[in-house]
Write an enzyme that holds these catalytic residues in place. Structure first.
Site, PDB file in Angstrom:
ATOM      1  N   TYR A   1     -16.997   3.906   6.687  1.00  0.00           N
ATOM      2  CA  TYR A   1     -15.564   3.620   6.823  1.00  0.00           C
ATOM      3  C   TYR A   1     -15.068   3.983   8.226  1.00  0.00           C
ATOM      4  O   TYR A   1     -14.378   3.199   8.882  1.00  0.00           O
ATOM      5  CB  TYR A   1     -14.787   4.400   5.754  1.00  0.00           C
ATOM      6  CG  TYR A   1     -13.317   4.583   6.061  1.00  0.00           C
ATOM      7  CD1 TYR A   1     -12.469   3.481   6.144  1.00  0.00           C
ATOM      8  CD2 TYR A   1     -12.775   5.850   6.288  1.00  0.00           C
ATOM      9  CE1 TYR A   1     -11.117   3.642   6.435  1.00  0.00           C
ATOM     10  CE2 TYR A   1     -11.430   6.019   6.578  1.00  0.00           C
ATOM     11  CZ  TYR A   1     -10.609   4.922   6.655  1.00  0.00           C
ATOM     12  OH  TYR A   1      -9.284   5.072   6.949  1.00  0.00           O
TER      13      TYR A   1
ATOM     14  N   GLY B   1       0.811  -1.208   0.000  1.00  0.00           N
ATOM     15  CA  GLY B   1       0.000   0.000   0.000  1.00  0.00           C
ATOM     16  C   GLY B   1       0.850   1.265   0.000  1.00  0.00           C
ATOM     17  O   GLY B   1       2.079   1.212   0.059  1.00  0.00           O
TER      18      GLY B   1
ATOM     19  N   LEU C   1       1.115   3.827   2.219  1.00  0.00           N
ATOM     20  CA  LEU C   1       1.852   4.006   3.470  1.00  0.00           C
ATOM     21  C   LEU C   1       2.738   2.802   3.760  1.00  0.00           C
ATOM     22  O   LEU C   1       3.914   2.959   4.115  1.00  0.00           O
ATOM     23  CB  LEU C   1       0.862   4.217   4.630  1.00  0.00           C
ATOM     24  CG  LEU C   1       1.486   4.227   6.028  1.00  0.00           C
ATOM     25  CD1 LEU C   1       2.485   5.372   6.186  1.00  0.00           C
ATOM     26  CD2 LEU C   1       0.399   4.298   7.099  1.00  0.00           C
TER      27      LEU C   1
ATOM     28  N   ASP D   1      -8.397   9.934  11.533  1.00  0.00           N
ATOM     29  CA  ASP D   1      -9.248  11.006  12.042  1.00  0.00           C
ATOM     30  C   ASP D   1     -10.710  10.795  11.662  1.00  0.00           C
ATOM     31  O   ASP D   1     -11.596  11.470  12.195  1.00  0.00           O
ATOM     32  CB  ASP D   1      -8.749  12.374  11.538  1.00  0.00           C
ATOM     33  CG  ASP D   1      -8.603  12.442  10.021  1.00  0.00           C
ATOM     34  OD1 ASP D   1      -8.950  11.470   9.322  1.00  0.00           O
ATOM     35  OD2 ASP D   1      -8.127  13.487   9.530  1.00  0.00           O
TER      36      ASP D   1
ATOM     37  N   ASP E   1      -4.451 -12.519   3.686  1.00  0.00           N
ATOM     38  CA  ASP E   1      -5.756 -11.867   3.772  1.00  0.00           C
ATOM     39  C   ASP E   1      -6.078 -11.763   5.258  1.00  0.00           C
ATOM     40  O   ASP E   1      -6.281 -12.790   5.930  1.00  0.00           O
ATOM     41  CB  ASP E   1      -6.811 -12.696   3.038  1.00  0.00           C
ATOM     42  CG  ASP E   1      -8.145 -11.951   2.954  1.00  0.00           C
ATOM     43  OD1 ASP E   1      -8.438 -11.132   3.861  1.00  0.00           O
ATOM     44  OD2 ASP E   1      -8.886 -12.182   1.990  1.00  0.00           O
TER      45      ASP E   1
ATOM     46  N   LYS F   1     -13.241   1.666  11.295  1.00  0.00           N
ATOM     47  CA  LYS F   1     -11.951   1.963  11.933  1.00  0.00           C
ATOM     48  C   LYS F   1     -12.133   2.187  13.441  1.00  0.00           C
ATOM     49  O   LYS F   1     -11.236   1.884  14.230  1.00  0.00           O
ATOM     50  CB  LYS F   1     -11.295   3.172  11.263  1.00  0.00           C
ATOM     51  CG  LYS F   1     -10.878   2.943   9.814  1.00  0.00           C
ATOM     52  CD  LYS F   1      -9.722   1.958   9.625  1.00  0.00           C
ATOM     53  CE  LYS F   1      -8.380   2.519  10.048  1.00  0.00           C
ATOM     54  NZ  LYS F   1      -7.235   1.651   9.611  1.00  0.00           N
TER      55      LYS F   1
HETATM   56  N1  NAP Z   1      -4.926   7.247   2.798  1.00  0.00           N
HETATM   57  C1  NAP Z   1      -5.239   8.167   3.704  1.00  0.00           C
HETATM   58  O1  NAP Z   1      -5.359   9.351   3.416  1.00  0.00           O
HETATM   59  C2  NAP Z   1      -5.441   7.743   5.137  1.00  0.00           C
HETATM   60  C3  NAP Z   1      -5.909   8.668   6.071  1.00  0.00           C
HETATM   61  C4  NAP Z   1      -6.017   8.291   7.419  1.00  0.00           C
HETATM   62  C5  NAP Z   1      -5.684   7.000   7.794  1.00  0.00           C
HETATM   63  N2  NAP Z   1      -5.259   6.106   6.853  1.00  0.00           N
HETATM   64  C6  NAP Z   1      -4.917   4.746   7.278  1.00  0.00           C
HETATM   65  O2  NAP Z   1      -3.628   4.459   6.785  1.00  0.00           O
HETATM   66  C7  NAP Z   1      -3.522   3.079   6.480  1.00  0.00           C
HETATM   67  C8  NAP Z   1      -2.883   2.893   5.111  1.00  0.00           C
HETATM   68  O3  NAP Z   1      -3.580   3.625   4.131  1.00  0.00           O
HETATM   69  P1  NAP Z   1      -3.076   3.649   2.599  1.00  0.00           P
HETATM   70  O4  NAP Z   1      -3.748   4.778   1.929  1.00  0.00           O
HETATM   71  O5  NAP Z   1      -1.605   3.503   2.573  1.00  0.00           O
HETATM   72  O6  NAP Z   1      -3.730   2.283   2.054  1.00  0.00           O
HETATM   73  P2  NAP Z   1      -3.612   1.628   0.604  1.00  0.00           P
HETATM   74  O7  NAP Z   1      -2.607   2.298  -0.233  1.00  0.00           O
HETATM   75  O8  NAP Z   1      -5.006   1.492   0.056  1.00  0.00           O
HETATM   76  O9  NAP Z   1      -3.078   0.162   0.942  1.00  0.00           O
HETATM   77  C9  NAP Z   1      -3.886  -0.764   1.610  1.00  0.00           C
HETATM   78  C10 NAP Z   1      -3.073  -2.024   1.858  1.00  0.00           C
HETATM   79  O10 NAP Z   1      -3.929  -2.991   2.493  1.00  0.00           O
HETATM   80  C11 NAP Z   1      -3.798  -4.228   1.776  1.00  0.00           C
HETATM   81  N3  NAP Z   1      -5.044  -4.979   1.899  1.00  0.00           N
HETATM   82  C12 NAP Z   1      -6.253  -4.663   1.386  1.00  0.00           C
HETATM   83  N4  NAP Z   1      -7.143  -5.627   1.701  1.00  0.00           N
HETATM   84  C13 NAP Z   1      -6.464  -6.561   2.433  1.00  0.00           C
HETATM   85  C14 NAP Z   1      -6.836  -7.776   3.050  1.00  0.00           C
HETATM   86  N5  NAP Z   1      -8.087  -8.273   2.987  1.00  0.00           N
HETATM   87  N6  NAP Z   1      -5.886  -8.471   3.727  1.00  0.00           N
HETATM   88  C15 NAP Z   1      -4.619  -7.998   3.805  1.00  0.00           C
HETATM   89  N7  NAP Z   1      -4.201  -6.854   3.239  1.00  0.00           N
HETATM   90  C16 NAP Z   1      -5.137  -6.151   2.556  1.00  0.00           C
HETATM   91  C17 NAP Z   1      -3.515  -3.823   0.344  1.00  0.00           C
HETATM   92  O11 NAP Z   1      -2.926  -4.923  -0.347  1.00  0.00           O
HETATM   93  P3  NAP Z   1      -2.978  -5.032  -1.971  1.00  0.00           P
HETATM   94  O12 NAP Z   1      -2.893  -3.639  -2.507  1.00  0.00           O
HETATM   95  O13 NAP Z   1      -1.770  -5.892  -2.274  1.00  0.00           O
HETATM   96  O14 NAP Z   1      -4.272  -5.710  -2.289  1.00  0.00           O
HETATM   97  C18 NAP Z   1      -2.537  -2.682   0.570  1.00  0.00           C
HETATM   98  O15 NAP Z   1      -1.245  -3.188   0.816  1.00  0.00           O
HETATM   99  C19 NAP Z   1      -4.932   2.498   6.652  1.00  0.00           C
HETATM  100  O16 NAP Z   1      -4.990   1.819   7.883  1.00  0.00           O
HETATM  101  C20 NAP Z   1      -5.844   3.706   6.674  1.00  0.00           C
HETATM  102  O17 NAP Z   1      -6.991   3.512   7.477  1.00  0.00           O
HETATM  103  C21 NAP Z   1      -5.147   6.447   5.546  1.00  0.00           C
END
Ligand code: NAP
Length: 281
Positions: A131, A11, A13, A108, A50, A135
Site C-alpha cells: 500500500y 469516504g 475523510l 505516513d 472510477d 501511495k
Molecule cells: N484512513 C487512514 O487512517 C489514513 C491514513 C493516512 C492516509 N490516508 C489517506 O486518506 C485518504 C482517505 O482515506 P479514508 O480512510 O477516508 O478512505 P475511505 O473511507 O476508504 O474512502 C475511500 C474513498 O475512495 C473512493 N474510491 C475507492 N475506489 C475508487 C475508485 N476506483 N475510483 C474512485 N473513487 C474510489 C471510495 O468510494 P466508494 O466508497 O463510494 O466506493 C471512497 O469514497 C486516502 O488517500 C488515504 O491514503 C488515510
C-alpha cells in the site's frame, strides 16, 4: 465562494471534508465509487467516477470546472496499484491540463520508520508495504505532472465520540466489546493519529494557499498502535484491559510520527493530539 471537487466524497475523510466545505459556503462537487449514498447531502453535484478511467477523470474535472481538486479517493488491497498510483496519475494530469489547484492526500505509510526521529517533509519515501508503495508512486506522479500541487501526508484518521467509528477505530472497539479475540495491537509502530475534522479543516486551508510539495499534517501525539487503541475504546466508555500488545512484524513501518511543524506555522487549525481529543490527556 470557490468551487471544490472532492474525489472520494463517500469516504470517511472525503465526506467530512465535503460537508465542512459545504458548510463553509464552498460550492462542492463530490465524486463517489460504489457507495453513492454515503456522500453528504447538500452538495452541488455528486458524480460517479472510477479514477482508473483516465478519460472519465479528465471529463469530470472539465465538467465540474473547480478552483481546487482535493484528491482523497483510494483503496487498500489488490486494486491499490491501479486506483492509488494510476488513479492519482489521472487526477494530477486532469488538474494540470485544466490549470486547477490540486491537493493530494498522502500518508505516513510511504516511510519505513527506521529513523530515530519524527519525519520531515524532506525525508525520502521508503515504503515497506505494498500500500505504501502505491501511495509513494502516487506522490511521484503528482510531483511530475502537477509540481505546484500540495501533497498532504497524514496519519491514522479517526473520529472519536460523536462520530461514526473510522476503520482505524473499529478493530479496537470490536476487541473491547468481546466481538473479536484474534487481534493484537503493535507496541512499536508509532504514528500521529489525527481527528478527521482537524484534517478536513487543514486540507481546506491548504487548498487556499499556494503551498507546493509535501506537507506533514498529523495529530500532536505520537502513539503506538496499542496506546491509540486504548484511547479509542476508553473514549467510548469501554474497558481497555482486553487489548493486548505485540511487537510489529519486520515488514511493518515502525517509528513514523510526522513532524507537522511546517503545517502548524502555515495553518490556523490546531492539529490536536489524540490524548486531548479522546480524553486521555
Ligand atoms: N484512513 C487512514 O487512517 C489514513 C491514513 C493516512 C492516509 N490516508 C489517506 O486518506 C485518504 C482517505 O482515506 P479514508 O480512510 O477516508 O478512505 P475511505 O473511507 O476508504 O474512502 C475511500 C474513498 O475512495 C473512493 N474510491 C475507492 N475506489 C475508487 C475508485 N476506483 N475510483 C474512485 N473513487 C474510489 C471510495 O468510494 P466508494 O466508497 O463510494 O466506493 C471512497 O469514497 C486516502 O488517500 C488515504 O491514503 C488515510
Amino acid at each position: 465562494m470557490p468551487k471544490l471537487l472532492v474525489t472520494g466524497a463517500s469516504g470517511y475523510l472525503g465526506s467530512a471534508l465535503a460537508s465542512r466545505a459545504r458548510d463553509a459556503g464552498w460550492t462542492v462537487v463530490g465524486t463517489v465509487g460504489a457507495r453513492p449514498g454515503a456522500a453528504p447531502a447538500g452538495l452541488a453535484d455528486v458524480v460517479a467516477l472510477d479514477v482508473r478511467d483516465d478519460a472519465a477523470v479528465a471529463s469530470a474535472v472539465r465538467a465540474a470546472a473547480p478552483d481546487v481538486v482535493i484528491h482523497t479517493a483510494y483503496v487498500q488491497g489488490t486494486d491499490a496499484p491501479a486506483v492509488n498510483a494510476g488513479g492519482t496519475e489521472h487526477v494530477a494530469r486532469a488538474a494540470a491540463d485544466a490549470g486547477v489547484r490540486l491537493v493530494h492526500v498522502s500518508t505516513d505509510a510511504i516511510f519505513d520508520g527506521r529513523l530515530p526521529r519524527p519525519l520531515v517533509e524532506a525525508d525520502a519515501p521508503s515504503p515497506v508495504t505494498a500500500y505504501g508503495a502505491t501511495k509513494a508512486q502516487a506522490e511521484a506522479h503528482v510531483a511530475r505532472l502537477c509540481p505546484d500541487a500540495a501533497i498532504v501526508r497524514t496519519s491514522l484518521i479517526y473520529g472519536g465520540p460523536g462520530h461514526d467509528p473510522a476503520a482505524q477505530e473499529r478493530p479496537a472497539l470490536a476487541v473491547a466489546r468481546g466481538e473479536r479475540t484474534d487481534m493484537m495491537f503493535y507496541t512499536d509502530e508509532v504514528r500521529s493519529p489525527i481527528q478527521v475534522d482537524d484534517l478536513a479543516a487543514a486540507l481546506l486551508e491548504v487548498a487556499t494557499t499556494d503551498w507546493a510539495g509535501p506537507l506533514h499534517v498529523g495529530g500532536a501525539d505520537p502513539l503506538s498502535r496499542l496506546d491509540f487503541a486504548r484511547l479509542i475504546v476508553t473514549a467510548r466508555g469501554h474497558d481497555a484491559s482486553a487489548l493486548r500488545g505485540v511487537a510489529a512484524p519486520v515488514d511493518r513501518p515502525r517509528f513514523c510520527p510526522l513532524d507537522s511543524s511546517r503545517a502548524r506555522d502555515l495553518l490556523r487549525v490546531r492539529l490536536r493530539g489524540a490524548r486531548e481529543v479522546l480524553g486521555g490527556a
